[in-house]
Design an enzyme around this catalytic site. Sequence first.
Site, PDB file in Angstrom:
ATOM      1  N   ALA A   1       0.841  -1.186   0.000  1.00 57.41           N
ATOM      2  CA  ALA A   1       0.000   0.000   0.000  1.00 57.41           C
ATOM      3  C   ALA A   1       0.878   1.237   0.000  1.00 57.41           C
ATOM      4  O   ALA A   1       1.910   1.268   0.643  1.00 57.41           O
ATOM      5  CB  ALA A   1      -0.915   0.006   1.216  1.00 57.41           C
ATOM      6  N   ASP A   2       0.451   2.211  -0.751  1.00 55.45           N
ATOM      7  CA  ASP A   2       1.105   3.520  -0.655  1.00 55.45           C
ATOM      8  C   ASP A   2       0.654   4.211   0.616  1.00 55.45           C
ATOM      9  O   ASP A   2       1.413   4.901   1.271  1.00 55.45           O
ATOM     10  CB  ASP A   2       0.710   4.390  -1.842  1.00 55.45           C
ATOM     11  N   GLY A   3      -0.583   4.014   0.907  1.00 56.52           N
ATOM     12  CA  GLY A   3      -1.115   4.615   2.119  1.00 56.52           C
ATOM     13  C   GLY A   3      -2.323   3.845   2.580  1.00 56.52           C
ATOM     14  O   GLY A   3      -3.051   3.261   1.771  1.00 56.52           O
TER      15      GLY A   3
END
Lengths: 646, 403
Positions: B298-300
Amino acid sequence: MEARRPTRAVIDPKVRHVGFFAPPANPLPGPNSTLLSGSPAGNSLSPVMIPPPRHPSDRSPAVPVPDTGLRRQGSDHVPVGSYNPSESLLSSSPAASSPSGRVGLADGEFSEESDGWYRYRRSGSGKYDLPLPDTTPEKALDYSAKSSAAPVLESKKPAHVSGKSGKAVVEEQNELQSSSKRPKEKTTKAERRALQEAQRAAKAAAKAEGNKSAAVSGGGPPSKPVKQPSIKKDAPPVSLSIAASDKKGSDRPPEKERKKDVPPPRMQFDDKSRVEKAKRRSVVHQTEARNRVELFRHLPQYEHGSQLPDLESKFFQLDPVHPAVYKVGLQYLAGDITGGNARCIAMLRAFKEAIEDYSTPPEKNLARDLTAKISSYVSFFTECRPLSISMGNAIRFVKSRIANLPLNLSESEAKAAVCSDIERFINEKIILADNVIVRHAVTKIRDGDVLLTYGSSCVVEMFLLYAHEMGKQFRVVVVDSRPKLEGQALLRRLVANGLSCTYSHINAISYIMHEVTRVFLGAASVLSNGTVYSRVGTASVAMVAHAFRVPVIICCEAYKFHERVQLDSICSNELGDPDAIAKVPGRMDVNYLNNWSNKENLQLLNLMYDATPSDYISMIITDYGMIPTTSVPVIVREYSREHLFI
Amino acid sequence: MWWRSASFILDQRNQDDAASSTKPETLSVSPPQTQSSYMAAAEPFNQNPNPNPKISAYYQTRAAHTGVVTKDWLAQAQAAVGRHPDDVPSPGYEVETSDSGKSFSVIHEFNNWRKQPDLAEAVAAIRALAAVIRASEATTMMELEIELKKASDSLKSWDTTSISLTAGCDLFMRYVTRTSALEYEDFNSAKSRLIERAEKFGEISCKARRIIAMLSQDFIFDGCTILVHGFSRVVLEVLKTAAQNKKLFRVFCTEGRPDRTGLRLSNELAKLDVPVKLLIDSAAAYSMDEVDMVFVGADGVVESGGIINMMGTYQIALVAHSMNKPVYVAAESYKFARLYPLDQKDMAPALRPIDFGVPIPSKVEVETSARDYTPPQYLTLLFTDLGVLTPSVVSDELIQLYL
C-alpha cells in the site's frame, strides 16, 4: 428499583406480544391488581402502585441517595415477611417512593433521559459514598437503626428524614399519623390526592384480607408494609405478566451487579399500570391518542393541542418548575424549538438560568438538591416532549458536573462553576464542534458537485453556506417530506444566500439521485453499532444513495453519540401527531381522513425518527474528524468520559 | 483535540499550494544509488522552465522502480552516482527552509538517510526529523516544537503526493510531541526525552517490515498460490521470509504496467527460487480461480481502512472479493494517513506518463493517474507492525494516535 428496571428490560419483550397481539382492554393492571388483591399480600398495591405524593423538588432526593441502600436493606430483611412491621414498613416505603421516582423520569420519554438519570444515580450514589458522611449504605444503616425504633419515635423521625431524603418516609408518615406530618410537609393537591388514594387502597386491602389484617391488626400502617414483602414472595406464581414485575424482587442482587452494564429500559407505554402511575404524577396532563398502531404502543402518544392551553394557564401555579424551564418546556410542546442542537441549547440555557436563581434550602446539600431539581425539570421536559439523545447526554453532563463539585465550594461558587461548565459545554461540544465539522465537510466537496440533503439539519446548512462562501461551485438538492416540510425553511435560507438549489420531495428521490454526487445528512444521534438515528426518511435517502453508489456523509457532533445499539426504528422512537399526516394543509378537498379517530380499524402512524443501518453510510463527520461507522464505538469509548469530565 | 485535524486540513491546503508552485523531486522508494542518480538525471527535467504539470513526483518514484528493471537505466544511474546528489532540492525550498534557521538541514538529512539501502522514505523522514531535534538550538519547548513543525512541513511539502512521507511526518510529530515531555521543567531533559522517543520511533519503523513478514507467515500455507500486484518491499519481504521458511507456494505477478513493477518483483522472486508466473494486468480475473490469496502493498492506508495503492489494486480486489478470495495488505503503520477518500477522484492525484509504444493522437485523452483507492469492504486483513488488523481497526488506531 434500579434492579427492577433492568429486569423489565429483559423480561418485557418476552411477555409483550408485539404486532399480532390484540390489544386487551386492560393487559397488565387487570390481572395484576385482581390477582394480587386476591392473594394475601395483594393489597400491596399500596406501596408499590401508588406513587407517593410528589413535589418535584422533594421527590428526587429520595431516589438518588437512599435508594440503593434502602432497597438493599429491604431486600435483605423483607423476604421473611410480615413480622416486623416497623422494619418492613421502612423498607417498603422507599420502595414505594422509588418506583415512582423512576417512572417519573422514564415517563413520556423515549430516549436517553432515563439513561442519564439512571447513570447519574449510579454514579451519584457511588460518588457520594466517598465524600459525604451520610452515604447510602451508611444512611441505610442509620435508617434501619431508626427503623427499629420507628413506632416509638414517630414524631421525631419525619423531621429528621425530611431533611435528608424527604419523600421516602413521608408517605408512610402520612398513613401513620397524618396530623403529625401535615405541619411539616407542605402538601400539594397532587400529594393529597395520592395520599388519599394510598389510604383508600390500604383500607381496601385491609378489608379484603380480613384474617390477614387481623393478624397484623395495626390498622392502616402495618397492613401496607406487610404486603410489600409478601408480593415478592407470592407474585411469581401468580401470573406471567406479573412475574415480570415481581422478579426484580427476587433476583435483585445479581441484577445490581449487572445493572452497571445494562442500559435502563425506557418506560413502555403499553404497560398500562405504569403509565397510569406516571400520569398521575405528571405536570402536563395529556390525553392519549386513540387508534394507536399496535407495533408502536410502547411509545407515548398524546393528542396534540390539548395540553398547551392547559399548561399555559398553569404558568403561575407551578412553583417547583423554574419559569425559564417552563418556558422552554412550552416551546418544546408547541414545536417552537426543534432540532437536536437547538433543543439541547435551549434546555441547557434554561438550566443555567434556573441554577443561577437557585438557592439551597436549609439543611440540604447543594449537590443533591440541585440534582434533584434538575431531575424534576428533566421530567417536566420529558412530559412536554420526549427527550432527544443529545439532550440525554447533556443532562448527564450537567448532573455529573454537579455531582463532582468540590465540597468546599460555597454556594455561589458552586453555582458559578456549574453555569460556566454548562456554557462551556454549549461552546465546545456544540458550537465549536459545528465549526470543525463544517471545515472537515468542506474538504469533501469539489467544484461541480451536486449535494443532496434531506430535511433540515443545522450543521449541514452551516456547511453549505460555508462552502458557498468559500467560493465552491456546487448545486444543492433539498429533499423534503411531509408532514414537517422542514426542508422549505432550509431551502429559503439557502436561496437567500445565493446558492443554486433544487427542491424535491422524497417521493422523487430515486429520480433525483442520478445526478447527485454527495449526500450530506444530519443525525439526531449515532449509535455505537454505526446506526444513525435521524429524522424519518433519512434511511430511505441513504438507502437509495447507496444503491446509486453515491457516498452518504453524516454530519453529527460527537456529543450526540450514544453507546446504545439499535437495530430497528421500532424499539425507540417518537410518535408525532397523527393528524399531521391525515390532513393536507391548504387542501380542504382532501378530507378523506377527517374522522379517522372514530374508525376502529384505522390507525395512523406518524413516526418522527428512523434508524439508518451503517452499511449505507460512507462516513461520519464529527468534531473528532472523519470516521467510518465502525469507529463510532471508539469515539464513544474514548470520549464519552470526557463529556462528563471535561 | 479537534484542532489537530483542523490544522491538518490547513496543512494540506498549504502543501497543495506549495506543490503547485514548485515541482518536488523524486521519492525514495528505490535503492539509494539509483535514487540519487535518478534525481540527478531528473534534475534537468525538473528545472525545465515549463515543467510538465502532468507528471507528479509519484511517477518519478515509479520510474525509479522501472530503472531497476531496465539494465541500461541502471547503468546510467550507476554512472550518475557521485555527481551532486544532494543539491536536488529546488531552490525554492532552500529559501523557504533557511529562514527557519535550523530546518534547512532537514531535506539534506532526509536525502542522506534515503541513501541507505531499503530505508523507506517515511523512515528516512523520521530519522531526519529526529536529527532536527538533535541539532536544534532552541531553548524552550515551544520553540523546539515550532522548529520541528516547520521541518516536518517542509518535508511534507517536498513531495505532497507521497502519502507515506506525509503520514510518517504526522505520526512522528504525534508520537514524539505527545509525550509528557512538556512536564519536565528542565528543557534539556525534556529534549533528550524527545530524542529518545524519536529514536525509538525510528527503530520501530525500521523493524516494521520484519515484523510484518513474521506476522504474515501464518497465512501462507504450503501449496498456495499468491497473486501479487505491483512491487512492494514489504510484500517482497513477506514472500522472502516465507521462502526462507521452506514454504511451498507459487506467485502470480501482474505485469504492473506502465512501470512494470511486476517484472521487477518476478525477477526478485526468481532469485529466491520461488515459482513465478507473470500475468498481464488484465488477466487478473482470468487467473483468479487458481489464486488462493491476493497480496498487495500500500502507498497509504486511509482512515476508512481502505488502501491507496498502485493502479489496478482496486480491480483486483473487486475480482477477488467476488470470487471470495482473501485480499491481504501488507503495510507499515507509518503509512496510516489521515485521509478519507470517498471515491476514486477524492484524492490528490498522482500522475505519470504512460508509454503506449505508439504515438497517441492528441485528441485522445489518457488516464495518467498512478494509483487508486480500494475501499475497506474489499480487503480482508491488513498486516501491519501493530498486528494483523481488520480494516475497521485502522481508524481506531488512527483515532487513538491523533486525537
